[in-house]
Design an enzyme around this catalytic site. Sequence first.
Site, PDB file in Angstrom:
ATOM      1  CG  LEU A  73      -2.004  -1.014   1.340  1.00 26.50           C
ATOM      2  CD1 LEU A  73      -2.671  -0.960   2.712  1.00 26.50           C
ATOM      3  CD2 LEU A  73      -3.035  -0.800   0.246  1.00 26.50           C
ATOM      4  CG  ASP A  74       1.031   4.003  -3.296  1.00 28.01           C
ATOM      5  OD1 ASP A  74       1.916   3.148  -3.476  1.00 28.01           O
ATOM      6  OD2 ASP A  74       0.365   4.506  -4.225  1.00 28.01           O
ATOM      7  N   PRO A  75       2.233   4.937   0.911  1.00 25.05           N
ATOM      8  CG  PRO A  75       4.357   5.895   1.177  1.00 25.05           C
ATOM      9  CD  PRO A  75       3.466   5.243   0.154  1.00 25.05           C
TER      10      PRO A  75
ATOM     11  CB  VAL B  15      -3.084   3.733   0.445  1.00 27.77           C
ATOM     12  CG1 VAL B  15      -4.256   2.758   0.398  1.00 27.77           C
ATOM     13  CG2 VAL B  15      -2.993   4.533  -0.851  1.00 27.77           C
TER      14      VAL B  15
END
Length: 285
Positions: free
Chosen positions: A38-40, A42
């Site tokens: 997961l992107d930071p 998200v």
Amino acid sequence: MSYTGVLLVDKPRGPSSHQVAAWVGDMLKSEVGHSGTLDPMVSGVLVVMLGKAVRLAPLLLLHEKEYVACLRLHADIPREHVEAAVKEFTGRVYQRPPRRSAVKRALRIRVIHRIELLDMQDRLVLIRVRCEAGTYIRSLCVHIGRILGCGSQMIELRRTKSGGFSVENTHTLHEVRDAVENGDEEKILSMILPPEEAIADIPKLIVRPSAADAVSHGAVLAGVGVIRCDKFVRGQSVAVVTEEGRLVALAQGLRDSEKFVCGEPGLIARSTRVFLSPTRSNKQY
């Protein structure tokens, strides 16, 4: 104490998936891995694997994902037009990873199993997406805006499911830290799911104790050791389990299940990840 299993973490916005998994590893003093980055910025379900469960990574990475995303339109569009545009993205879609992605920006095909408009207020649109692993929701939000002819961008994203794991069953980093600092071993163990929880949706081969021991030593599974099995095809990933439901290994089918009879000779599956300790004792992990 060494832990083996799956811990479902409700990843907060800010840190990377790697950082969150590393913090869990430091707190529990365990080897860790995670599935589905997961992107930071998200949040949501992050499946953290502990100990030998790290070997589940190839399987967990393939899990379907569900997200709830909020996107902002760049113009005022009637709700019925937005609903119609959203529905067009069900099925196979072409995507190119966003510029901020760390992977090569090659065109790829992903499958969106279900997408629905949950709510809409002015230019803010809330959607829920059930999709194949590796689908870029940020790109999907941009493409919805292009279909509508006004442009759009994702402003918030939360993963609500990963395979059969739901956000309702996750634990925060604070919960993990509090249990560790309080020395609450019972609480820690209650948060860690057994590896078997991760194989609910793949075919299973139920084997005799002697076959389980042989597979744990690296042997190819033969039909004589199989008690019963689910339907599968050659090359498909299967789970080798004991009659008690304990995970012995992940394996690759060497024949279609319809082409052999349980209890008869012939090679059936070759293990790719072994979980059972190579011993005839009662020790399982």
